[in-house]
Write an enzyme that holds these catalytic residues in place. Structure first.
Site, short mmCIF file in Angstrom:
data_model
loop_
_atom_site.label_atom_id
_atom_site.label_comp_id
_atom_site.label_asym_id
_atom_site.label_seq_id
_atom_site.Cartn_x
_atom_site.Cartn_y
_atom_site.Cartn_z
N HIS A 1 57.58 -29.01 106.60
CA HIS A 1 57.29 -28.78 105.27
C HIS A 1 57.76 -27.36 104.75
O HIS A 1 58.67 -27.18 103.96
CB HIS A 1 55.90 -28.93 105.33
CG HIS A 1 55.56 -30.32 105.70
ND1 HIS A 1 55.79 -31.66 105.03
CD2 HIS A 1 54.83 -30.53 106.74
CE1 HIS A 1 55.26 -32.52 105.84
NE2 HIS A 1 54.52 -31.98 106.79
O1 RIB Z 1 51.17 -31.02 104.07
C1 RIB Z 1 51.54 -30.15 104.64
C2 RIB Z 1 51.38 -28.59 104.30
O2 RIB Z 1 49.88 -28.33 105.18
C3 RIB Z 1 52.26 -27.56 105.25
O3 RIB Z 1 52.11 -26.31 104.47
C4 RIB Z 1 51.32 -27.36 106.46
O4 RIB Z 1 51.36 -25.98 107.18
C5 RIB Z 1 49.90 -27.52 106.02
O5 RIB Z 1 49.53 -26.27 105.42
#
Ligand code: RIB
Ligand code: CA
Length: 346
Positions: free
Chosen positions: A276
């Protein structure tokens, strides 16, 4: 600038705005300017994917990392701030300024994700406790002070966790809003639904009230949602490319990702899990790897069932004001090639 057949602009919020304000010739001139060094604040809740994003940013000369502001999210603040300092030292950047921020969301109780990130939030590699200092200044005050000091429109905020620090900064000093160049945030989802609840993505759902403040702030916003990051999978081959760097940072990234992906591999039945947060940094470095649309995005802050859902008007069925560039398509191999090349510089 040509739209893609389905009306999608090549991403790059500045370019999108330019596309609506200048004719093509101006765009060519804009596109040939040398990339300036971009001042950024990274707001983060490390988190293995945050870690890879921070490392890529620290390795990139195009980015001037003014500071890391840390927030409670994946794990409690006491761990996220420690993890942030571990990552700076792993990256060979012990002079990076790390500021602790909000210990909990603005309204909701804190929800954490040890089931994904492990008890420490950075499970995978064994990293030594940090020796670099945590800054005394509160992260929210650092955000406000920096934005009021730096030239207006020169600082970009990269938001990798719940938006509590940024929401609090906007309340503490509303004058920062027009001074922020852009907020590029990982969060939300539409076609992919949610990952904390069926409707809501973790960063938005942990603090939906802060997210609502940010989305209503008038600041230029780029959203990197699950619809985009779910196309960027940490396959075995891609993790091997980090390990094959043969450096401490490269090997540590491989170990982080091998731990981090196991939860989503089991959940989605894929080879690898979505990566992500590094997509935020990849977007800043190479926006051409992404494409999306400038649309209206709002957040559910009332309904128990859909709390934290990002209601993204992708098809333009409302007249709600367009307030965010919502990224959908990504050159996933291009992102990994960029990340391996940058981590390889550490
Ligand atoms: O949904 C993914 C996000 O939530 C990313 O930033 C992960 O690190 C968590 O913070
Ligand atoms: Ca994160």
């Amino acid at each position: 600038m040509e739209k893609n057949p389905d009306g999608i602009f090549p991403a790059g919020a500045d370019m999108v705005r330019a596309a609506t304000e200048f004719k093509c010739g101006d765009l060519l001139r804009l596109g040939t300017e040398m990339p300036e060094i971009r001042k950024i604040i990274i707001d983060t809740d490390p988190g293995q994917d945050d870690a890879v994003a921070i490392m890529a940013a620290l390795a990139s000369p195009e980015l001037d990392v003014l500071g890391l502001t840390v927030v409670a999210g994946n794990v409690p603040l006491a761990l996220t701030e420690k993890n942030a300092r571990k990552i700076c030292e792993l990256s060979g950047r012990p002079k990076t300024k790390v500021f602790a921020g909000a210990i909990r969301p603005m309204v909701r109780d804190l929800v954490t994700a040890e089931n994904v990130h492990g008890k420490t939030g950075l499970n995978g590699p064994v990293l030594p406790d940090p020796t670099m200092p945590l800054q005394d200044q509160y992260a929210v005050d650092f955000i406000v002070e920096t934005l009021m000091r730096e030239k207006s429109g020169s600082v970009t905020i990269c938001a990798l966790g719940p938006l509590t620090n940024i929401g609090l900064a906007l309340v503490r000093e509303p004058r920062i809003a027009p001074r922020i160049r852009e907020i590029v945030l990982m969060g939300g989802g539409l076609f992919e639904g949610g990952n904390l609840t069926p409707a809501a993505e973790f960063n938005i759902c942990v603090d939906p009230h802060a997210a609502d403040l940010v989305l209503r702030s008038g600041v230029p916003i780029v959203i990197v949602p699950l619809d985009c990051t779910h196309k960027v999978l940490t396959t075995a081959k891609r993790i091997a490319a980090f390990r094959d760097l043969g450096t401490a940072p490269g090997i540590a990234v491989a170990e982080m990702l091998e731990f981090f992906e196991r939860f989503d591999e089991a959940k989605y039945g894929t080879d690898g899990g979505p990566l992500h947060d590094p997509c935020v940094i990849a977007y800043l470095l190479k926006p051409e790897l992404f494409s999306g649309r400038h649309i209206n995005v709002e957040v559910e802050t009332v309904s128990e069932l859909t709390l934290g859902m990002t209601v993204a008007d992708w098809w333009g069925v409302t007249n709600r004001p367009k307030n965010a560039t919502y990224l959908l398509e990504v050159d996933d191999q291009g992102v990994f090639d960029l990340l391996v090349e940058r981590i390889g510089r550490l």
